[in-house]
Design a protein around this motif. Sequence first.
Motif, PDB file in Angstrom:
ATOM      1  N   MET A   1      -5.327  -2.409  -7.248  1.00  0.00           N
ATOM      2  CA  MET A   1      -6.711  -2.196  -6.819  1.00  0.00           C
ATOM      3  C   MET A   1      -7.035  -0.721  -7.031  1.00  0.00           C
ATOM      4  SD  MET A   1      -6.145  -2.371  -2.678  1.00  0.00           S
ATOM      5  CE  MET A   1      -5.380  -3.953  -2.742  1.00  0.00           C
ATOM      6  N   ALA A   2      -8.246  -0.359  -6.765  1.00  0.00           N
ATOM      7  CA  ALA A   2      -8.677   1.029  -6.963  1.00  0.00           C
ATOM      8  C   ALA A   2      -7.807   1.977  -6.139  1.00  0.00           C
ATOM      9  CB  ALA A   2     -10.136   1.184  -6.564  1.00  0.00           C
TER      10      ALA A   2
ATOM     11  N   LEU B   1       0.829  -1.212   0.000  1.00  0.00           N
ATOM     12  CA  LEU B   1       0.000   0.000   0.000  1.00  0.00           C
ATOM     13  C   LEU B   1       0.860   1.257   0.000  1.00  0.00           C
ATOM     14  CD1 LEU B   1      -2.770  -0.974   2.581  1.00  0.00           C
ATOM     15  CD2 LEU B   1      -3.027  -0.770   0.094  1.00  0.00           C
ATOM     16  N   LEU B   2       1.873   1.263   0.833  1.00  0.00           N
ATOM     17  CA  LEU B   2       2.771   2.417   0.916  1.00  0.00           C
ATOM     18  C   LEU B   2       3.458   2.683  -0.424  1.00  0.00           C
ATOM     19  CD1 LEU B   2       4.152   4.391   3.088  1.00  0.00           C
ATOM     20  CD2 LEU B   2       6.018   2.751   2.997  1.00  0.00           C
TER      21      LEU B   2
ATOM     22  N   GLN C   1      -5.499   4.478  -1.035  1.00  0.00           N
ATOM     23  CA  GLN C   1      -5.413   5.663  -0.186  1.00  0.00           C
ATOM     24  C   GLN C   1      -6.057   5.407   1.181  1.00  0.00           C
ATOM     25  OE1 GLN C   1      -7.205   9.234  -1.737  1.00  0.00           O
ATOM     26  NE2 GLN C   1      -6.112  10.508  -0.270  1.00  0.00           N
ATOM     27  N   TRP C   2      -7.222   4.789   1.199  1.00  0.00           N
ATOM     28  CA  TRP C   2      -7.879   4.476   2.468  1.00  0.00           C
ATOM     29  C   TRP C   2      -7.059   3.471   3.272  1.00  0.00           C
ATOM     30  CZ3 TRP C   2     -11.052   7.152   5.186  1.00  0.00           C
ATOM     31  CH2 TRP C   2     -11.891   8.070   4.554  1.00  0.00           C
ATOM     32  N   GLY C   3      -6.410   2.546   2.590  1.00  0.00           N
ATOM     33  CA  GLY C   3      -5.529   1.608   3.279  1.00  0.00           C
ATOM     34  C   GLY C   3      -4.377   2.328   3.966  1.00  0.00           C
TER      35      GLY C   3
END
Length: 140
Positions: free
Chosen positions: A78-79, A66-67, A84-86
């Motif tokens: 993924m979207a 994610l980072l 960003q929410w992750g």
Amino acid sequence: MTTFVVLSTAIILAVLSLLHVYWAFGGRWGSTAAIPVTAHDSRPLFRPGKIGTLIVAGLLLFADYLLLAQSGYLAPLMAPALIQWGCIFGTAVFFLRAVGDFRYVGFFKKVRHTVFGRQDTRLFTPLCLWLGMAFLLTVL
């Protein structure tokens, strides 16, 4: 500066993930300082099993992805909004871990005289603060 923070944090997360895999398969190095213990008889507060330790390893690796994806170093799988929410979730998790439970972990812990307590003060809590700040930096 941002490049240094993101890439150094990515390396840290990957190493932590590998360390958890090592522990899951029976490794002992560092394990005595990694689990908080009770204040009066030094019993571990919990005994992580193989599956739980591997789940933590996977979550650390996912946080690493994610980072790097949020920072543009990896292609998004993924979207972008989910990434960003992750990262926002990662920010919250690591900052909350740094604050702690006010007893055994974090900046405001009361039990400080154990091996874990000393390591938590010197290494684990500042590291969580660093990780939280790195995730925050990616979403600003």
